[in-house]
Design a protein around this motif. Sequence first.
Motif, PDB file in Angstrom:
ATOM      1  N   PHE A   9       0.872  -1.171   0.000  1.00 15.88           N
ATOM      2  CA  PHE A   9       0.000   0.000   0.000  1.00 15.88           C
ATOM      3  C   PHE A   9       0.913   1.227   0.000  1.00 15.88           C
ATOM      4  CE2 PHE A   9      -1.827  -3.586   2.110  1.00 15.88           C
ATOM      5  CZ  PHE A   9      -3.168  -3.606   1.751  1.00 15.88           C
ATOM      6  N   GLY A  10       0.424   2.355  -0.569  1.00 18.29           N
ATOM      7  CA  GLY A  10       1.203   3.592  -0.433  1.00 18.29           C
ATOM      8  C   GLY A  10       2.072   3.941  -1.608  1.00 18.29           C
ATOM      9  N   CYS A  11       3.140   4.681  -1.327  1.00 12.91           N
ATOM     10  CA  CYS A  11       3.900   5.366  -2.378  1.00 12.91           C
ATOM     11  C   CYS A  11       5.057   4.518  -2.920  1.00 12.91           C
ATOM     12  CB  CYS A  11       4.451   6.677  -1.827  1.00 12.91           C
ATOM     13  SG  CYS A  11       5.691   6.440  -0.539  1.00 12.91           S
ATOM     14  N   GLN A  12       5.858   5.141  -3.787  1.00 14.44           N
ATOM     15  CA  GLN A  12       6.999   4.454  -4.406  1.00 14.44           C
ATOM     16  C   GLN A  12       8.021   3.959  -3.386  1.00 14.44           C
ATOM     17  OE1 GLN A  12       5.875   7.415  -5.439  1.00 14.44           O
ATOM     18  NE2 GLN A  12       5.757   7.470  -7.658  1.00 14.44           N
ATOM     19  N   MET A  13       8.135   4.680  -2.268  1.00 11.59           N
ATOM     20  CA  MET A  13       9.075   4.226  -1.227  1.00 11.59           C
ATOM     21  C   MET A  13       8.677   2.828  -0.756  1.00 11.59           C
ATOM     22  SD  MET A  13      10.660   7.130   0.271  1.00 11.59           S
ATOM     23  CE  MET A  13      10.681   8.623  -0.664  1.00 11.59           C
ATOM     24  N   ASN A  14       7.370   2.668  -0.551  1.00 11.83           N
ATOM     25  CA  ASN A  14       6.885   1.372  -0.101  1.00 11.83           C
ATOM     26  C   ASN A  14       7.034   0.309  -1.184  1.00 11.83           C
ATOM     27  OD1 ASN A  14       6.269   1.965   2.513  1.00 11.83           O
ATOM     28  ND2 ASN A  14       4.127   1.335   2.371  1.00 11.83           N
ATOM     29  N   GLU A  15       6.741   0.703  -2.429  1.00  9.13           N
ATOM     30  CA  GLU A  15       6.915  -0.247  -3.526  1.00  9.13           C
ATOM     31  C   GLU A  15       8.352  -0.744  -3.551  1.00  9.13           C
ATOM     32  OE1 GLU A  15       5.661   0.824  -7.554  1.00  9.13           O
ATOM     33  OE2 GLU A  15       4.085   2.030  -6.632  1.00  9.13           O
ATOM     34  N   LYS A  51      -6.464   8.448   6.063  1.00  2.00           N
ATOM     35  CA  LYS A  51      -7.298   7.490   6.788  1.00  2.00           C
ATOM     36  C   LYS A  51      -7.759   6.376   5.847  1.00  2.00           C
ATOM     37  CE  LYS A  51      -9.866   6.530  10.571  1.00  2.00           C
ATOM     38  NZ  LYS A  51     -10.322   5.193  10.229  1.00  2.00           N
ATOM     39  N   THR A  52      -8.056   6.699   4.579  1.00  4.79           N
ATOM     40  CA  THR A  52      -8.527   5.683   3.642  1.00  4.79           C
ATOM     41  C   THR A  52      -7.484   4.577   3.458  1.00  4.79           C
ATOM     42  OG1 THR A  52      -7.764   7.160   1.917  1.00  4.79           O
ATOM     43  CG2 THR A  52     -10.134   7.033   2.237  1.00  4.79           C
ATOM     44  N   ALA A  53      -6.200   4.966   3.439  1.00  5.68           N
ATOM     45  CA  ALA A  53      -5.128   3.973   3.278  1.00  5.68           C
ATOM     46  C   ALA A  53      -5.099   3.066   4.507  1.00  5.68           C
ATOM     47  CB  ALA A  53      -3.785   4.674   3.111  1.00  5.68           C
ATOM     48  N   ASP A  55      -7.656   2.447   6.553  1.00  7.49           N
ATOM     49  CA  ASP A  55      -8.870   1.614   6.582  1.00  7.49           C
ATOM     50  C   ASP A  55      -8.760   0.414   5.644  1.00  7.49           C
ATOM     51  OD1 ASP A  55      -9.898   3.371   8.358  1.00  7.49           O
ATOM     52  OD2 ASP A  55     -11.214   4.409   6.940  1.00  7.49           O
ATOM     53  N   ARG A  56      -8.139   0.638   4.485  1.00  5.65           N
ATOM     54  CA  ARG A  56      -8.004  -0.439   3.512  1.00  5.65           C
ATOM     55  C   ARG A  56      -7.183  -1.588   4.115  1.00  5.65           C
ATOM     56  NH1 ARG A  56      -5.516   2.118  -1.017  1.00  5.65           N
ATOM     57  NH2 ARG A  56      -7.183   3.623  -0.785  1.00  5.65           N
ATOM     58  N   VAL A  57      -6.054  -1.245   4.751  1.00  9.96           N
ATOM     59  CA  VAL A  57      -5.218  -2.270   5.376  1.00  9.96           C
ATOM     60  C   VAL A  57      -5.994  -2.970   6.487  1.00  9.96           C
ATOM     61  CG1 VAL A  57      -3.134  -2.675   6.738  1.00  9.96           C
ATOM     62  CG2 VAL A  57      -3.097  -1.010   4.873  1.00  9.96           C
ATOM     63  N   PHE A  58      -6.676  -2.152   7.300  1.00 17.32           N
ATOM     64  CA  PHE A  58      -7.402  -2.699   8.447  1.00 17.32           C
ATOM     65  C   PHE A  58      -8.442  -3.726   7.986  1.00 17.32           C
ATOM     66  CE2 PHE A  58     -10.340  -2.773  11.972  1.00 17.32           C
ATOM     67  CZ  PHE A  58      -9.479  -2.744  13.064  1.00 17.32           C
ATOM     68  N   GLY A  59      -9.174  -3.371   6.920  1.00 14.80           N
ATOM     69  CA  GLY A  59     -10.207  -4.262   6.386  1.00 14.80           C
ATOM     70  C   GLY A  59      -9.619  -5.549   5.836  1.00 14.80           C
ATOM     71  N   GLN A  60      -8.565  -5.410   5.040  1.00 15.33           N
ATOM     72  CA  GLN A  60      -7.970  -6.612   4.417  1.00 15.33           C
ATOM     73  C   GLN A  60      -7.336  -7.528   5.463  1.00 15.33           C
ATOM     74  OE1 GLN A  60      -5.782  -6.440   0.793  1.00 15.33           O
ATOM     75  NE2 GLN A  60      -6.875  -4.658   0.038  1.00 15.33           N
ATOM     76  N   LEU A  61      -6.816  -6.924   6.548  1.00 20.81           N
ATOM     77  CA  LEU A  61      -6.255  -7.747   7.623  1.00 20.81           C
ATOM     78  C   LEU A  61      -7.356  -8.570   8.278  1.00 20.81           C
ATOM     79  CD1 LEU A  61      -3.675  -5.574   9.579  1.00 20.81           C
ATOM     80  CD2 LEU A  61      -3.334  -7.898   8.737  1.00 20.81           C
ATOM     81  N   GLY A  62      -8.521  -7.966   8.412  1.00 17.51           N
ATOM     82  CA  GLY A  62      -9.668  -8.667   8.984  1.00 17.51           C
ATOM     83  C   GLY A  62     -10.002  -9.906   8.170  1.00 17.51           C
ATOM     84  N   GLU A  63      -9.920  -9.752   6.838  1.00 10.91           N
ATOM     85  CA  GLU A  63     -10.250 -10.880   5.954  1.00 10.91           C
ATOM     86  C   GLU A  63      -9.281 -12.055   6.119  1.00 10.91           C
ATOM     87  OE1 GLU A  63     -10.340  -9.225   2.011  1.00 10.91           O
ATOM     88  OE2 GLU A  63     -11.797  -7.718   2.648  1.00 10.91           O
ATOM     89  N   LEU A  64      -8.069 -11.788   6.630  1.00 14.56           N
ATOM     90  CA  LEU A  64      -7.079 -12.867   6.775  1.00 14.56           C
ATOM     91  C   LEU A  64      -7.427 -13.833   7.906  1.00 14.56           C
ATOM     92  CD1 LEU A  64      -3.633 -11.122   6.243  1.00 14.56           C
ATOM     93  CD2 LEU A  64      -5.123 -12.229   4.578  1.00 14.56           C
ATOM     94  N   GLN A  65      -8.333 -13.377   8.798  1.00 10.52           N
ATOM     95  CA  GLN A  65      -8.694 -14.198   9.949  1.00 10.52           C
ATOM     96  C   GLN A  65      -9.194 -15.589   9.514  1.00 10.52           C
ATOM     97  OE1 GLN A  65     -10.921 -11.678  12.397  1.00 10.52           O
ATOM     98  NE2 GLN A  65     -10.386 -12.755  14.291  1.00 10.52           N
ATOM     99  N   ASP A  66      -9.992 -15.606   8.440  1.00  8.97           N
ATOM    100  CA  ASP A  66     -10.519 -16.860   7.906  1.00  8.97           C
ATOM    101  C   ASP A  66      -9.415 -17.803   7.467  1.00  8.97           C
ATOM    102  OD1 ASP A  66     -13.129 -16.760   8.256  1.00  8.97           O
ATOM    103  OD2 ASP A  66     -13.678 -16.243   6.172  1.00  8.97           O
ATOM    104  N   LEU A  67      -8.439 -17.232   6.720  1.00 10.97           N
ATOM    105  CA  LEU A  67      -7.322 -18.043   6.228  1.00 10.97           C
ATOM    106  C   LEU A  67      -6.540 -18.632   7.398  1.00 10.97           C
ATOM    107  CD1 LEU A  67      -5.700 -16.006   3.290  1.00 10.97           C
ATOM    108  CD2 LEU A  67      -6.886 -18.196   3.169  1.00 10.97           C
ATOM    109  N   LYS A  68      -6.369 -17.821   8.435  1.00 11.48           N
ATOM    110  CA  LYS A  68      -5.605 -18.254   9.601  1.00 11.48           C
ATOM    111  C   LYS A  68      -6.343 -19.373  10.349  1.00 11.48           C
ATOM    112  CE  LYS A  68      -2.392 -17.106  12.863  1.00 11.48           C
ATOM    113  NZ  LYS A  68      -0.969 -16.869  12.715  1.00 11.48           N
ATOM    114  N   ARG A  69      -7.667 -19.298  10.327  1.00 16.29           N
ATOM    115  CA  ARG A  69      -8.453 -20.344  10.981  1.00 16.29           C
ATOM    116  C   ARG A  69      -8.272 -21.672  10.228  1.00 16.29           C
ATOM    117  NH1 ARG A  69     -13.459 -17.622  11.101  1.00 16.29           N
ATOM    118  NH2 ARG A  69     -12.739 -16.097  12.615  1.00 16.29           N
ATOM    119  N   LYS A  70      -8.275 -21.562   8.878  1.00 16.11           N
ATOM    120  CA  LYS A  70      -8.112 -22.769   8.063  1.00 16.11           C
ATOM    121  C   LYS A  70      -6.701 -23.328   8.181  1.00 16.11           C
ATOM    122  CE  LYS A  70     -11.354 -21.399   4.533  1.00 16.11           C
ATOM    123  NZ  LYS A  70     -11.258 -20.483   3.417  1.00 16.11           N
TER     124      LYS A  70
END
Length: 438
Positions: A9-15, A51-53, A55-70
């Motif tokens: 997520f984020g700018c060229q530095m992060n890429e 904040k949008t950046a 929130d996006r990470v926060f939401g996608q991290l939530g989705e990983l919970q399922d994978l971790k359960r499996k």
Amino acid sequence: MMKFNISTFGCQMNEHDTEKIIWTLEKIGYQQTGYRDEADIIIFNTCAVRKTAEDRVFGQLGELQDLKRKNPNLIIAVCGCLMQKEEIRDYFLKKHRHIDIVFGTNNIHKLPQLIDRYLRTNEKVIDVIEDTKEISENIDSNRKYFYKAFVDIMYGCNNFCSYCIVPYTRGRERSRSVKSIINEVENLAQTGCKEITLLGQNVNSYGKTLDEKITFSQLLTILNNIEGIERIRFMTSHPKDFSDDLIDAYKSLDKLCNHLHLPVQSGSNRILKLMNRKYTKEEYLDKIYKIRECVPDIAITTDIIVGFPGETEEDFKETLDLVKKAKFDSAFTFLYSIREGTNAAKMTNQIPDEIKHERFQRLLDVLYPIGLESNQKLINTVQKILVEETSKSDENILSGRTESNKLVHFKGNNNIIGQIVDVEITDAKTFTLEGRLV
Ligand code: SAH
Ligand code: SF4
Ligand code: F3S
């Protein structure tokens, strides 16, 4: 064999940091996968700028919970700018208990050790260095493209623009030594790289923390002499420090691309002062007029924030006026976003969302026709294009960039990817050009 999946997520530095993470993990035998559900370790390289950046990470991290359960053996690691701020880090760790490893922007090279520690102890590993003067040089990158590359020249930021969280996530300014930059660019040239983009939050400050006496334009002059490299770009220059010697560099260095990204943020002097930007609208425009006079075909792009605390209709009209006068080729536009810990977050006169959105739309309505007009000027000209990739929807269509960084689509065979070719521009849209190979 361990497989890892990484999202950036984020700018060229992060890429670019992601390219370093990939190199670090491949060096210890891990293999990258594009699929989260087949990974043994999932990494999120995060951005905190708005904040949008977050929130996006926060939401996608939530989705990983399922994978971790499996797959309870799945390791979830989070790094990047969000993790550099203690309050945000603590909040994420509290809300997402399935995070196993947290590391920061200053200790990417330690990731194999951190994974090892986690595997041995099975306990959460949190390793963040909030600020440092050190630069780790014994790390390389597994770059996404062979023909173009990001090259860090400095880290951190000392400007403390009142809205911005970056100085708190990336720490104080520090420059890389000239020697290590030259080394890296020479190695890139030898492996077929044609274009380099020099990265820093404020490249004009390059050299200030070094013992050797060197300025940014002197660094550009040195890099211009490296054989094999054909294009040099940089990100980002701050208007307060944009000086005549850089204009001279554009005139004298053949490899320096005719594109300048110069974030203005606002056209109102009152708001610029509150933003702590240290220049006026008039000073900014003078610099633009001057460089356009010296380098007539230069493309100028910018960043603009709408709805900074206390921004009045009059202030906003000053921004529209500046946009008309500066005639930007394109702009990144942002709704002001409150970032805790910054000075602007404490300001009480925050602008309601409806007004922000309404101004945002009016700004685009002024920006787009100006961008289109500047693109239309290129119709019937022949441009040098660095060919980058095939289109996702049609494999006979290639895309590449002009020296001025405009995206061009044209028909061609993918065996010319990575080459610089002549393309005649046949049509122009607001964001892209169309052309034909000459
Ligand atoms: N160092 C670069 C930019 C870093 S952040 C520079 O100074 O030019 C990229 C852009 O994000 C900024 O130019 C600014 O326009 C925008 N930005 C930063 N903080 C923001 C905030 N709190 N709300 C909205 N936009 C922001
Ligand atoms: Fe943020 Fe300003 Fe530094 Fe850019 S110069 S990173 S906008 S504080
Ligand atoms: Fe970049 Fe976002 Fe960090 S813009 S420097 S990744 S806060």
